[in-house]
Scaffold this motif. Structure first.
Motif, PDB file in Angstrom:
ATOM      1  N   ARG A 169       0.805  -1.230   0.000  1.00 12.35           N
ATOM      2  CA  ARG A 169       0.000   0.000   0.000  1.00 12.35           C
ATOM      3  C   ARG A 169       0.834   1.274   0.000  1.00 12.35           C
ATOM      4  N   GLY A 170       1.954   1.234  -0.682  1.00  7.10           N
ATOM      5  CA  GLY A 170       2.745   2.439  -0.841  1.00  7.10           C
ATOM      6  C   GLY A 170       3.298   3.013   0.444  1.00  7.10           C
ATOM      7  N   GLU A 171       3.507   2.165   1.421  1.00 12.67           N
ATOM      8  CA  GLU A 171       4.124   2.543   2.692  1.00 12.67           C
ATOM      9  C   GLU A 171       3.250   3.431   3.569  1.00 12.67           C
ATOM     10  N   VAL A 172       1.928   3.434   3.352  1.00  9.16           N
ATOM     11  CA  VAL A 172       1.057   4.191   4.258  1.00  9.16           C
ATOM     12  C   VAL A 172       0.882   3.397   5.549  1.00  9.16           C
ATOM     13  N   PRO A 173       0.626   4.064   6.662  1.00  7.27           N
ATOM     14  CA  PRO A 173       0.424   3.353   7.927  1.00  7.27           C
ATOM     15  C   PRO A 173      -0.787   2.432   7.833  1.00  7.27           C
ATOM     16  N   ARG A 174      -0.579   1.190   8.284  1.00  6.36           N
ATOM     17  CA  ARG A 174      -1.657   0.200   8.217  1.00  6.36           C
ATOM     18  C   ARG A 174      -1.585  -0.706   9.425  1.00  6.36           C
ATOM     19  N   ILE A 175      -2.650  -1.457   9.631  1.00 10.11           N
ATOM     20  CA  ILE A 175      -2.720  -2.392  10.743  1.00 10.11           C
ATOM     21  C   ILE A 175      -1.890  -3.619  10.391  1.00 10.11           C
TER      22      ILE A 175
ATOM     23  N   ASP B  16     -13.002  -7.535   9.213  1.00 10.90           N
ATOM     24  CA  ASP B  16     -12.437  -8.712   9.868  1.00 10.90           C
ATOM     25  C   ASP B  16     -11.257  -8.333  10.764  1.00 10.90           C
ATOM     26  N   LEU B  17     -11.493  -7.310  11.600  1.00 10.22           N
ATOM     27  CA  LEU B  17     -10.494  -6.816  12.540  1.00 10.22           C
ATOM     28  C   LEU B  17     -11.031  -6.960  13.947  1.00 10.22           C
ATOM     29  N   SER B  18     -10.133  -6.894  14.908  1.00  4.08           N
ATOM     30  CA  SER B  18     -10.588  -6.802  16.295  1.00  4.08           C
ATOM     31  C   SER B  18     -11.011  -5.355  16.554  1.00  4.08           C
ATOM     32  N   LEU B  19     -11.845  -5.171  17.538  1.00  2.00           N
ATOM     33  CA  LEU B  19     -12.241  -3.820  17.914  1.00  2.00           C
ATOM     34  C   LEU B  19     -11.017  -3.036  18.393  1.00  2.00           C
ATOM     35  N   ALA B  20     -10.096  -3.726  19.042  1.00  2.00           N
ATOM     36  CA  ALA B  20      -8.855  -3.080  19.481  1.00  2.00           C
ATOM     37  C   ALA B  20      -8.073  -2.541  18.294  1.00  2.00           C
ATOM     38  N   ALA B  21      -8.059  -3.257  17.177  1.00  2.00           N
ATOM     39  CA  ALA B  21      -7.339  -2.798  15.982  1.00  2.00           C
ATOM     40  C   ALA B  21      -7.968  -1.522  15.437  1.00  2.00           C
TER      41      ALA B  21
ATOM     42  N   THR C 100      -6.974   1.247  17.793  1.00  2.00           N
ATOM     43  CA  THR C 100      -5.547   1.532  17.636  1.00  2.00           C
ATOM     44  C   THR C 100      -5.318   2.386  16.393  1.00  2.00           C
ATOM     45  N   ALA C 101      -6.007   2.057  15.303  1.00  2.00           N
ATOM     46  CA  ALA C 101      -5.881   2.836  14.067  1.00  2.00           C
ATOM     47  C   ALA C 101      -6.387   4.264  14.284  1.00  2.00           C
ATOM     48  N   LEU C 102      -7.510   4.409  14.969  1.00  2.00           N
ATOM     49  CA  LEU C 102      -8.035   5.751  15.237  1.00  2.00           C
ATOM     50  C   LEU C 102      -7.096   6.551  16.131  1.00  2.00           C
ATOM     51  N   ALA C 103      -6.539   5.903  17.140  1.00  2.00           N
ATOM     52  CA  ALA C 103      -5.589   6.591  18.014  1.00  2.00           C
ATOM     53  C   ALA C 103      -4.364   7.036  17.218  1.00  2.00           C
ATOM     54  N   TYR C 104      -3.885   6.182  16.335  1.00  2.00           N
ATOM     55  CA  TYR C 104      -2.724   6.527  15.511  1.00  2.00           C
ATOM     56  C   TYR C 104      -3.042   7.745  14.650  1.00  2.00           C
ATOM     57  N   TYR C 105      -4.229   7.749  14.063  1.00  2.00           N
ATOM     58  CA  TYR C 105      -4.636   8.872  13.212  1.00  2.00           C
ATOM     59  C   TYR C 105      -4.536  10.180  13.997  1.00  2.00           C
ATOM     60  N   TYR C 106      -5.089  10.204  15.190  1.00  2.00           N
ATOM     61  CA  TYR C 106      -5.116  11.436  15.986  1.00  2.00           C
ATOM     62  C   TYR C 106      -3.751  11.792  16.575  1.00  2.00           C
TER      63      TYR C 106
END
Length: 93
Positions: free
Chosen positions: A11-17, A46-51, A54-60
């Motif tokens: 994905r072009g080195e974008v932050p991902r889970i 097909d992710l955990s709620l924690a994932a 975690t992604a939302l926290a990373y965004y902010y």
């Protein structure tokens, strides 16, 4: 524990889970921009709620990086639209 990673070949080195191709920005757009419940997004992708959280926290926590990712995505979309042979919204048969 869920980690956010970047790799040049996915994905072009974008932050991902980690362990997925789901980008942080994908999760943000579904939950915040799209108004979907985080639990529904977790189920849909097909992710955990924690994932998802975690992604939302990373965004902010990384607003400048996420703005750069968003700008890059928009530039890619504009480039694809300009290469299109048909007007936007018209199907090619």
């Amino acid at each position: 524990m869920v980690d956010i990673i970047r790799t040049a070949d996915v994905r072009g080195e974008v932050p991902r889970i980690e362990g997925t191709r789901v980008a942080v920005l994908d999760v943000y757009e579904l939950v915040v921009d799209g108004g979907h419940d985080p639990a529904d997004v977790a189920d849909q992708l097909d992710l955990s709620l924690a994932a998802v959280y975690t992604a939302l926290a990373y965004y902010y926590e990384h607003p400048d990086e996420m703005e750069t990712v968003r700008a890059g995505r928009e530039a890619d979309e504009e480039a694809l639209e300009s290469k299109s042979l048909s007007p936007p919204g018209e199907l090619i048969e």
